[in-house]
Design an enzyme around this catalytic site. Structure first.
Site, PDB file in Angstrom:
ATOM      1  N   PHE A 167       0.865  -1.181   0.000  1.00  0.00           N
ATOM      2  CA  PHE A 167       0.000   0.000   0.000  1.00  0.00           C
ATOM      3  C   PHE A 167       0.898   1.227   0.000  1.00  0.00           C
ATOM      4  O   PHE A 167       1.711   1.414   0.900  1.00  0.00           O
ATOM      5  CB  PHE A 167      -0.939   0.036   1.209  1.00  0.00           C
ATOM      6  CG  PHE A 167      -1.927   1.164   1.121  1.00  0.00           C
ATOM      7  CD1 PHE A 167      -3.154   0.988   0.487  1.00  0.00           C
ATOM      8  CD2 PHE A 167      -1.631   2.421   1.624  1.00  0.00           C
ATOM      9  CE1 PHE A 167      -4.066   2.032   0.362  1.00  0.00           C
ATOM     10  CE2 PHE A 167      -2.532   3.477   1.507  1.00  0.00           C
ATOM     11  CZ  PHE A 167      -3.748   3.279   0.880  1.00  0.00           C
ATOM     12  N   ASP A 259       9.525   2.699   1.424  1.00  0.00           N
ATOM     13  CA  ASP A 259       8.356   3.430   1.910  1.00  0.00           C
ATOM     14  C   ASP A 259       8.229   3.146   3.403  1.00  0.00           C
ATOM     15  O   ASP A 259       7.745   2.094   3.814  1.00  0.00           O
ATOM     16  CB  ASP A 259       7.111   2.981   1.137  1.00  0.00           C
ATOM     17  CG  ASP A 259       5.855   3.707   1.614  1.00  0.00           C
ATOM     18  OD1 ASP A 259       5.887   4.293   2.714  1.00  0.00           O
ATOM     19  OD2 ASP A 259       4.839   3.670   0.893  1.00  0.00           O
ATOM     20  N   LYS A 288       2.908   9.963   7.940  1.00  0.00           N
ATOM     21  CA  LYS A 288       2.181   9.491   9.124  1.00  0.00           C
ATOM     22  C   LYS A 288       2.689  10.070  10.445  1.00  0.00           C
ATOM     23  O   LYS A 288       2.302  11.158  10.817  1.00  0.00           O
ATOM     24  CB  LYS A 288       2.183   7.962   9.156  1.00  0.00           C
ATOM     25  CG  LYS A 288       1.162   7.358   8.168  1.00  0.00           C
ATOM     26  CD  LYS A 288       0.804   5.963   8.569  1.00  0.00           C
ATOM     27  CE  LYS A 288      -0.113   5.257   7.575  1.00  0.00           C
ATOM     28  NZ  LYS A 288      -1.512   5.570   7.739  1.00  0.00           N
TER      29      LYS A 288
HETATM   30  N1  PLP Z   1       2.616   4.303   2.232  1.00  0.00           N
HETATM   31  C1  PLP Z   1       2.325   3.531   3.277  1.00  0.00           C
HETATM   32  C2  PLP Z   1       3.274   2.442   3.674  1.00  0.00           C
HETATM   33  C3  PLP Z   1       1.144   3.724   4.000  1.00  0.00           C
HETATM   34  O1  PLP Z   1       0.859   2.922   5.049  1.00  0.00           O
HETATM   35  C4  PLP Z   1       0.265   4.759   3.605  1.00  0.00           C
HETATM   36  C5  PLP Z   1      -0.994   4.970   4.317  1.00  0.00           C
HETATM   37  O2  PLP Z   1      -1.504   4.121   5.000  1.00  0.00           O
HETATM   38  C6  PLP Z   1       0.612   5.554   2.508  1.00  0.00           C
HETATM   39  C7  PLP Z   1       1.790   5.306   1.850  1.00  0.00           C
HETATM   40  C8  PLP Z   1      -0.275   6.676   2.075  1.00  0.00           C
HETATM   41  O3  PLP Z   1      -0.244   7.699   3.013  1.00  0.00           O
HETATM   42  P1  PLP Z   1      -1.412   8.779   3.079  1.00  0.00           P
HETATM   43  O4  PLP Z   1      -2.651   8.080   3.538  1.00  0.00           O
HETATM   44  O5  PLP Z   1      -0.908   9.822   4.021  1.00  0.00           O
HETATM   45  O6  PLP Z   1      -1.573   9.332   1.704  1.00  0.00           O
END
Ligand code: PLP
Length: 440
Positions: A167, A259, A288
């Site tokens: 994700f 990520d 986050k």
């Molecule tokens: N990358 C990871 C690993 C995430 O867990 C999330 C959100 O849960 C995102 C990207 C996307 O972040 P946002 O919801 O702030 O756009």
């Protein structure tokens, strides 16, 4: 019942004392919550996934109070965001002071001290030698988006590789990399082209399948990987997997992008989860927990990689001064105590989950690092994942005063604020155990 005072927090009697949790004298949802939910559900997007009827009035540390005065222990931290707990006095103070002086000026156009301080800190804590540069964003998905653009810009290559179960966000570029639930992509295509996926944990598939059948490695700009898959189910990488990706990237001059949006900012007991696996990415993404709930993300890359010229990338709000001030306060608190707390309490959390899994046969496969843990909910009869039972456990936990979130197809995640204390952790786990016992 359990007080929530902790080292840095105000004393009872102060205006922001919130009281002990759990405290649910008359059941949930209460009458006020029900009325807000009715109003909300008439007008908000039906795409929101509300797992249970929590209507929040205020929160402090690891305790949340709803509009009817019920109090809950928070094991979700606003999806692993409230790293320093809710409304930490030092974060609130930083936000207040910054808001009184400067709320916005646009970091793409001008300079301001809190942004300078933040990028200095981020480049210092990110694994790997310098010199590095930082591009700030408003969210995780924008950090992913920016990193995809940066990778294409720097390498002049088009292909990007990700993993099943990943994700990375929901904007069109990030969504092309997200591959965790079909529902998240359904009817949104065509997505960004030249993005390919292989199973998480199977680095061999990159060379034996993708490089053989789909693209030449010389056309691959980046491999995006969550060191621990988050939304996909809190899945730890198999031994050697991340090193193998590092090796593939090195051999073919591909950028390795970690990520760390969910796993970073001290959640696993280190600044970045990749540090547990001795891997140094080329590009690290954070968001986050970075600003304790203020919207902020970051792409951190070597100076050589972040070489795009003025105008190639920018944003009106990204790196907003108030968010930067919150981030500076957050990083200070995480560094001085909460990262160590995550490292200390992580094994306690995991051991308790293993215990519960041993005792209650409908939960299994406890896993995690630091305060990023999960277990699966299964059917007693078939031994397979059981999403319906998970729903019932989440609800039963909520009714007992414990807030949890799902992840993956049938897992429950435990990602409390990093400031949680032992007593709170133990009480929450006891509530969880009782909740599981109700759905055997
Ligand atoms: N990358 C990871 C690993 C995430 O867990 C999330 C959100 O849960 C995102 C990207 C996307 O972040 P946002 O919801 O702030 O756009």
């Amino acid at each position: 019942m359990l007080g929530i005072k902790q080292n840095e927090q105000p004393q009872q009697g102060d205006h922001d004392w919130i009281g002990p949790a759990p405290w649910i004298p008359d059941g949930v949802p209460g009458p006020k919550a029900k009325r807000f939910i009715e109003r909300d559900e008439r007008l908000t997007s039906p795409s929101y996934t509300r797992d249970y009827p929590l209507v929040v009035k205020r929160a402090l540390g690891s305790v949340i109070e709803d509009v009817d005065g019920n109090r809950f222990l928070d094991f979700a931290a606003g999806i692993a965001v409230c790293a320093t707990g809710h409304c930490h006095p030092k974060v609130v103070q930083a936000i207040e002071e910054q808001a009184r002086n400067l709320i916005h000026i646009c970091g793409s156009d001008f300079y301001y001290p809190v942004m300078v301080e933040l990028v200095e800190k981020l480049t210092a804590i990110t694994p790997g030698p310098g010199p590095k540069r930082v591009y700030l964003t408003n969210s995780g998905t924008e950090a992913v988006e920016a990193a995809m653009k940066l990778a294409r810009y720097y390498t002049r290559r088009q292909w990007i590789i990700g993993f099943y179960g990943a994700f990375h966000g929901r904007t069109m570029g990030a969504l092309s990399l997200t591959c965790s639930k079909a529902r998240q992509r359904e009817r949104f295509g065509p997505l960004v082209p030249m993005v390919a996926h292989v199973p998480f944990g199977d680095a061999d598939a990159i060379e034996s399948n993708l490089f053989r059948y789909e693209m030449a490695p010389s056309e691959v700009a980046a491999i995006f990987v969550e060191p621990i898959q988050g939304e996909g189910g809190y899945i730890l990488p198999p031994p050697g997997f991340l090193q193998q990706i590092r090796d593939i990237c090195d051999r073919h001059k591909i950028l390795m992008v970690c990520d760390e949006i969910q796993s970073g900012t001290g959640r696993t007991g280190r600044w970045f989860a990749c540090e547990h696996f001795d891997v140094i990415p080329d590009v690290a993404l954070v968001a986050k927990g970075l600003a304790s709930g203020m919207p902020l993300g970051a792409v951190v890359a070597p100076e050589e990689v972040m070489s795009w010229p003025p105008g190639a990338q920018g944003s009106t709000f990204a790196g907003n001064p108030v968010c930067c001030a919150a981030a500076n306060a957050t990083l200070e608190l995480v560094e001085s105590s909460y990262m160590a707390n995550a490292a200390k309490l992580g094994p306690r959390l995991l051991a308790a989950l293993e215990n519960i899994a041993d005792k209650r046969k409908v939960v299994t496969a406890a896993r995690g690092l630091g305060l990023m843990c999960a277990l699966d909910v299964i059917s007693r009869r078939t031994g397979k994942g059981d999403a319906k039972r998970r729903e019932r456990i989440l609800r039963a936990s909520f009714e007992r005063g414990l807030l949890l979130l799902p992840c993956g197809e049938h897992a429950i995640r435990f990602c409390p604020p990093l400031c949680i204390n032992e007593a709170q952790l133990d009480v929450g786990l006891k509530l969880f155990d009782e909740a599981v016992a109700t759905v055997l």
